[in-house]
Write an enzyme that holds these catalytic residues in place. Structure first.
Site, PDB file in Angstrom:
ATOM      1  N   CYS A   2       0.844  -1.196   0.000  1.00 13.26           N
ATOM      2  CA  CYS A   2       0.000   0.000   0.000  1.00 13.26           C
ATOM      3  C   CYS A   2       0.881   1.248   0.000  1.00 13.26           C
ATOM      4  O   CYS A   2       1.974   1.255   0.562  1.00 13.26           O
ATOM      5  CB  CYS A   2      -0.935   0.096   1.199  1.00 13.26           C
ATOM      6  SG  CYS A   2      -2.099  -1.254   1.308  1.00 13.26           S
ATOM      7  N   ARG A  27       3.920  -0.362  -4.841  1.00 13.37           N
ATOM      8  CA  ARG A  27       3.710  -0.859  -3.478  1.00 13.37           C
ATOM      9  C   ARG A  27       2.418  -1.664  -3.336  1.00 13.37           C
ATOM     10  O   ARG A  27       2.176  -2.288  -2.302  1.00 13.37           O
ATOM     11  CB  ARG A  27       3.652   0.315  -2.499  1.00 13.37           C
ATOM     12  CG  ARG A  27       4.881   1.181  -2.514  1.00 13.37           C
ATOM     13  CD  ARG A  27       4.730   2.334  -1.550  1.00 13.37           C
ATOM     14  NE  ARG A  27       4.678   1.853  -0.198  1.00 13.37           N
ATOM     15  CZ  ARG A  27       5.733   1.656   0.575  1.00 13.37           C
ATOM     16  NH1 ARG A  27       6.930   1.898   0.111  1.00 13.37           N
ATOM     17  NH2 ARG A  27       5.600   1.220   1.803  1.00 13.37           N
ATOM     18  N   TRP A  74      -2.740  -2.835  -1.582  1.00 13.79           N
ATOM     19  CA  TRP A  74      -2.415  -4.261  -1.703  1.00 13.79           C
ATOM     20  C   TRP A  74      -3.210  -4.929  -0.596  1.00 13.79           C
ATOM     21  O   TRP A  74      -2.901  -4.766   0.586  1.00 13.79           O
ATOM     22  CB  TRP A  74      -0.918  -4.470  -1.515  1.00 13.79           C
ATOM     23  CG  TRP A  74      -0.462  -5.868  -1.790  1.00 13.79           C
ATOM     24  CD1 TRP A  74      -0.085  -6.379  -2.991  1.00 13.79           C
ATOM     25  CD2 TRP A  74      -0.311  -6.934  -0.843  1.00 13.79           C
ATOM     26  NE1 TRP A  74       0.276  -7.700  -2.850  1.00 13.79           N
ATOM     27  CE2 TRP A  74       0.144  -8.063  -1.548  1.00 13.79           C
ATOM     28  CE3 TRP A  74      -0.536  -7.054   0.524  1.00 13.79           C
ATOM     29  CZ2 TRP A  74       0.393  -9.292  -0.927  1.00 13.79           C
ATOM     30  CZ3 TRP A  74      -0.299  -8.277   1.146  1.00 13.79           C
ATOM     31  CH2 TRP A  74       0.169  -9.375   0.413  1.00 13.79           C
ATOM     32  N   ASN A 100      -1.544   2.381   5.523  1.00 11.64           N
ATOM     33  CA  ASN A 100      -0.664   1.313   5.055  1.00 11.64           C
ATOM     34  C   ASN A 100      -0.293   0.482   6.282  1.00 11.64           C
ATOM     35  O   ASN A 100       0.267   1.022   7.241  1.00 11.64           O
ATOM     36  CB  ASN A 100       0.598   1.921   4.421  1.00 11.64           C
ATOM     37  CG  ASN A 100       1.659   0.874   4.105  1.00 11.64           C
ATOM     38  OD1 ASN A 100       1.350  -0.294   3.939  1.00 11.64           O
ATOM     39  ND2 ASN A 100       2.911   1.304   4.039  1.00 11.64           N
ATOM     40  N   GLY A 101      -0.627  -0.816   6.261  1.00 15.91           N
ATOM     41  CA  GLY A 101      -0.276  -1.670   7.403  1.00 15.91           C
ATOM     42  C   GLY A 101      -1.452  -2.550   7.789  1.00 15.91           C
ATOM     43  O   GLY A 101      -2.348  -2.792   6.978  1.00 15.91           O
ATOM     44  N   GLU A 482      17.585 -17.512  -7.998  1.00 16.40           N
ATOM     45  CA  GLU A 482      17.163 -16.183  -8.428  1.00 16.40           C
ATOM     46  C   GLU A 482      16.589 -16.228  -9.849  1.00 16.40           C
ATOM     47  O   GLU A 482      15.580 -15.567 -10.140  1.00 16.40           O
ATOM     48  CB  GLU A 482      18.358 -15.215  -8.313  1.00 16.40           C
ATOM     49  CG  GLU A 482      18.102 -13.792  -8.727  1.00 16.40           C
ATOM     50  CD  GLU A 482      16.984 -13.083  -7.950  1.00 16.40           C
ATOM     51  OE1 GLU A 482      16.503 -13.616  -6.931  1.00 16.40           O
ATOM     52  OE2 GLU A 482      16.586 -12.009  -8.400  1.00 16.40           O
ATOM     53  N   LYS A 486      12.808 -15.104 -10.737  1.00 15.68           N
ATOM     54  CA  LYS A 486      12.477 -14.068 -11.725  1.00 15.68           C
ATOM     55  C   LYS A 486      11.459 -14.606 -12.717  1.00 15.68           C
ATOM     56  O   LYS A 486      10.486 -13.939 -13.030  1.00 15.68           O
ATOM     57  CB  LYS A 486      13.717 -13.584 -12.497  1.00 15.68           C
ATOM     58  CG  LYS A 486      14.692 -12.720 -11.738  1.00 15.68           C
ATOM     59  CD  LYS A 486      14.176 -11.360 -11.316  1.00 15.68           C
ATOM     60  CE  LYS A 486      13.555 -11.397  -9.964  1.00 15.68           C
ATOM     61  NZ  LYS A 486      14.246 -10.933  -8.819  1.00 15.68           N
ATOM     62  N   GLU A 489       7.929 -15.150 -10.981  1.00 17.89           N
ATOM     63  CA  GLU A 489       7.179 -13.997 -10.485  1.00 17.89           C
ATOM     64  C   GLU A 489       6.696 -13.072 -11.584  1.00 17.89           C
ATOM     65  O   GLU A 489       5.674 -12.412 -11.427  1.00 17.89           O
ATOM     66  CB  GLU A 489       7.945 -13.224  -9.414  1.00 17.89           C
ATOM     67  CG  GLU A 489       9.150 -12.471  -9.895  1.00 17.89           C
ATOM     68  CD  GLU A 489       9.885 -11.750  -8.767  1.00 17.89           C
ATOM     69  OE1 GLU A 489       9.250 -11.309  -7.808  1.00 17.89           O
ATOM     70  OE2 GLU A 489      11.114 -11.626  -8.867  1.00 17.89           O
ATOM     71  N   HIS A 505      18.268 -36.409  -5.923  1.00 19.22           N
ATOM     72  CA  HIS A 505      17.513 -36.725  -4.699  1.00 19.22           C
ATOM     73  C   HIS A 505      16.033 -36.375  -4.861  1.00 19.22           C
ATOM     74  O   HIS A 505      15.325 -36.187  -3.871  1.00 19.22           O
ATOM     75  CB  HIS A 505      18.123 -35.990  -3.509  1.00 19.22           C
ATOM     76  CG  HIS A 505      19.549 -36.371  -3.259  1.00 19.22           C
ATOM     77  ND1 HIS A 505      19.903 -37.593  -2.736  1.00 19.22           N
ATOM     78  CD2 HIS A 505      20.708 -35.724  -3.533  1.00 19.22           C
ATOM     79  CE1 HIS A 505      21.227 -37.664  -2.670  1.00 19.22           C
ATOM     80  NE2 HIS A 505      21.735 -36.544  -3.151  1.00 19.22           N
ATOM     81  N   LYS A 604       6.078  -4.274  -4.044  1.00 19.84           N
ATOM     82  CA  LYS A 604       7.529  -4.113  -3.934  1.00 19.84           C
ATOM     83  C   LYS A 604       8.010  -4.173  -2.493  1.00 19.84           C
ATOM     84  O   LYS A 604       9.022  -4.759  -2.189  1.00 19.84           O
ATOM     85  CB  LYS A 604       7.916  -2.771  -4.554  1.00 19.84           C
ATOM     86  CG  LYS A 604       9.396  -2.503  -4.531  1.00 19.84           C
ATOM     87  CD  LYS A 604      10.013  -2.796  -5.861  1.00 19.84           C
ATOM     88  CE  LYS A 604      11.507  -2.733  -5.836  1.00 19.84           C
ATOM     89  NZ  LYS A 604      12.082  -3.845  -6.596  1.00 19.84           N
TER      90      LYS A 604
HETATM   91  C1  F6R Z   1      11.716 -10.504  -5.923  1.00 17.83           C
HETATM   92  C2  F6R Z   1      11.701  -9.460  -4.919  1.00 17.83           C
HETATM   93  C3  F6R Z   1      11.403  -9.842  -3.515  1.00 17.83           C
HETATM   94  C4  F6R Z   1      12.241  -9.003  -2.541  1.00 17.83           C
HETATM   95  C5  F6R Z   1      11.808  -9.301  -1.099  1.00 17.83           C
HETATM   96  C6  F6R Z   1      12.670  -8.576  -0.100  1.00 17.83           C
HETATM   97  O1  F6R Z   1      12.037 -10.006  -7.173  1.00 17.83           O
HETATM   98  O2  F6R Z   1      11.877  -8.304  -5.204  1.00 17.83           O
HETATM   99  O3  F6R Z   1      11.618 -11.201  -3.312  1.00 17.83           O
HETATM  100  O4  F6R Z   1      13.579  -9.289  -2.734  1.00 17.83           O
HETATM  101  O5  F6R Z   1      10.469  -8.941  -0.938  1.00 17.83           O
HETATM  102  O6  F6R Z   1      12.574  -7.201  -0.257  1.00 17.83           O
HETATM  103  P1  F6R Z   1      13.634  -6.233   0.378  1.00 17.83           P
HETATM  104  O7  F6R Z   1      14.928  -6.458  -0.291  1.00 17.83           O
HETATM  105  O8  F6R Z   1      13.081  -4.852   0.114  1.00 17.83           O
HETATM  106  O9  F6R Z   1      13.687  -6.553   1.837  1.00 17.83           O
END
Ligand code: F6R
Length: 609
Positions: A2, A27, A74, A100-101, A482, A486, A489, A505, A604
């Site tokens: 949010c 956000r 969100w 937000n929260g 990673e 990517k 997501e 395994h 984010k």
């Molecule tokens: C994936 C991604 C998330 C963040 C995670 C941690 O692409 O962006 O997995 O890495 O939410 O976020 P931060 O680094 O802001 O603590």
């Protein structure tokens, strides 16, 4: 999760709120709304969907007002729909709140307020705030808000306005971030600095349990007892241009392309070429303190956790200190053991991730030395650690982290070399040779990004696959994780990242012609072991893509397609192997028409547990 925004000043409020919300949209983006004060009326507009839907609605039926607040959501409590979108109103409609929260005790509060005659119109936790402020309002909005926050439990950054105490926005932070922008005769409150950069670079970061009363003539700050606070004004160096797409189709692509510069910027000023030494005194943690460190614990979530796994290899190899890497969401609930010889490193791009922050707070009770690696200056995690090593990646708008991953790895490589130096674990010649390797990385990254078109051609052949396996070992096992993250997501294709040695395994059972495998196989200490994995997959008719050194002839005959990368010191290969995987995921997702910058269900900054 949010985004909240508020504006008070002489300019037209609606465009400022809408533009601000667009910059906060990363956000959360399932619904949005604004409320503006027009004379004695509050006009509210809320929509399901993104800010573009809000814009359309405002184009059709414009709103006018002199000041106001906005929100992009969100969903946590209550479905994403118009009625649950913020701002939320009290019974009288003369007061609105954006939040937000999470309000954890909203159910008993709601029950009590209903018994007292309040009428609820939404399924949200936020609505209790509006009714509590209504209940306690006796002429002063800030006093009613102070009374309210004493009753609510949980995490919140809120902004409230009321036509019964006109010309002010009251904001409180307790958990999620809130910043106040000080312009020329105009004032802002926001979840982060992005919406403010085109108006002002003078920012006040609210701390937890602080309130700002924003009026046309200025901003008053206080604690939640009402005691006046004198707050420091920070001058922010990020420019508004940094949050523009600048001709790229998506922020994610722009951010992938920015990575060589981001690594350069993160290394810059921290390596003395004269002495061949790493200088990290800026973190606030002295070499004297680091000398005593016998163990490192890295705590993070998501992509930052993957950077932590890479950092573990850097620190183990260069500084020869044992390292544990932990999911913040798990660690915070464990009976973990730490002593005064431990260094706890929290990695977080946003510096606001709720689990990472909570894990840090749990850790601090045991008193170890703490260091954060953050991208957002003055973020909660950066402020709560003993020292901070900032990544100089600039604002990252694409929800999927890319450039901040590279910047985190650069910061970790510096830290590993610094620890090696402080503890005398590498002779000077070896240290210098690692430093030289590190400094070559941005240029080598550019070589890979120059092949983006051929990676795009390759990616387009895989858009209709439903499953992918990513395999790597040692320092490239985290890169496999990673790469898979990517892909899943942003393209919604199922992908798994695995350490090569674990394949037999279990996951090997998945291999058939419908499950392509991306192997990360630079010439390093586990190269031969990866070749065995490759044979095992080939025998089972699996299609193989490999990220490998360009001078590796052997690999060409063993896999179906090679994505070449320039040779480099094996320890630092993740800086290079990551790039093709990011591009591969990006091009597949873009071709599938996915919302690359704002993938479904994500946000984010994960400021809720
Ligand atoms: C994936 C991604 C998330 C963040 C995670 C941690 O692409 O962006 O997995 O890495 O939410 O976020 P931060 O680094 O802001 O603590």
């Amino acid at each position: 999760m949010c985004g909240i925004i508020g504006y008070i000043g002489p300019k037209s409020v609606v465009p400022i709120l809408v533009e601000g919300l667009k910059k906060l949209e990363y956000r959360g983006y399932d619904s949005a709304g604004i409320a503006v004060v027009n004379g004695d009326q509050i006009q509210v507009r809320r929509v399901k969907g993104k800010i573009s839907a809000l814009e359309k609605s405002l184009d059709k039926a414009p709103l006018n007002g002199s000041y106001g607040v906005g929100h992009t959501r969100w969903a946590t409590h209550g479905r994403p729909c118009e009625e649950n979108a913020h701002p939320h109103q009290d019974c009288t409609g003369s007061l609105v709140v954006v939040h937000n929260g999470i309000i954890e005790n909203y159910l008993p509060l709601k029950r009590k307020l209903k018994e007292e005659g309040h009428t609820f119109r939404t399924e949200t936790d936020t609505e209790v705030i509006a009714h509590l402020v209504e209940k306690y309002f006796k002429g002063s909005l800030e006093k009613a808000v102070l009374h309210t926050v004493r009753e609510i439990e949980g995490a919140y950054a809120i902004a409230v306005l009321s036509t019964q105490d006109k010309g002010k926005i009251v904001a409180v932070k307790s958990g999620p971030p809130a910043v106040v922008g000080l312009g020329e005769g105009e004032y802002f409150v926001s979840s982060d600095i992005n919406p403010l950069l085109s108006h002002t670079q003078k920012i006040v970061f609210l701390e937890d349990e602080e309130m700002a009363v924003i009026e046309p003539q200025g901003v008053k700050f206080s604690d939640l007892e009402g005691n006046v606070l004198k707050k420091k004004v920070d001058q922010i160096s990020w420019s508004p241009l940094m949050i523009e797409k600048r001709g790229f189709k998506h922020f994610m692509l722009k951010e992938i392309i920015e990575q060589p510069q981001v690594v350069r910027d993160t290394l810059q000023g921290r390596i003395s070429l004269d002495s061949g030494k790493i200088c990290l005194e800026e973190t606030g943690i002295s070499s004297k303190h680091l000398e005593k460190i016998a163990k490192v614990v890295i705590i993070a979530c998501g992509t930052s956790y993957h950077a932590g796994l890479v950092g573990k290899c850097f620190i183990e190899t260069l500084a020869q200190i044992p390292v544990d890497v932990e999911f913040a969401s798990e660690y915070r609930y464990r009976d973990f053991i730490l002593d005064e010889k431990a260094l706890v490193i929290v990695i977080s791009q946003s510096g606001e991730t709720a689990d990472s922050l909570a894990a840090l707070r749990a850790v601090k009770e045991k008193n170890p030395l703490s260091l954060s690696i953050c991208n957002v200056v003055n973020s909660s995690i950066a402020r709560d650690t003993d020292g901070v090593l900032y990544t100089h990646a600039g604002p990252e708008i694409g929800v999927a982290a890319t450039k901040t991953f590279s910047a985190q790895m650069a910061a970790l490589a510096l830290l590993a070399l610094h620890l090696a130096q402080v503890k005398g674990r590498l002779d000077e010649k070896t240290r210098l040779s690692f430093i030289e390797d590190l400094l070559r990385i941005p240029h080598l990254m550019e070589n890979i990004l120059n092949q983006a078109e051929s990676i795009e051609d390759l990616a387009l052949k895989f858009i209709s696959f439903s499953h992918f396996l990513y395999l790597g070992r040692w320092v490239n096992f985290p890169v496999a994780l990673e790469g898979a993250l990517k892909l899943k997501e942003i393209s919604y294709i199922h992908a798994e990242g695995y350490p090569g040695g674990e394949m037999k395994h279990g996951p090997i059972a998945l291999i058939d012609e419908k499950m392509p495998t991306m192997v990360i196989v630079p010439k390093d200490r586990v190269y031969d072991k990866m070749l065995s994995n490759i044979s095992e997959i080939k025998t089972r008719a699996g299609y193989l893509l490999a990220v490998a050194f360009e001078d590796d002839k052997e690999i060409q005959d063993r896999v179906d397609k090679v994505i070449p990368i320039p040779p480099i010191n094996p320890l630092f290969t993740p800086f290079l192997t990551t790039l093709p995987l990011q591009l591969f995921a990006y091009y597949i997702a873009a071709k599938r028409g996915a919302d690359v910058d704002q993938p479904r269900n994500l946000a984010k900054s994960v400021t809720v547990e």
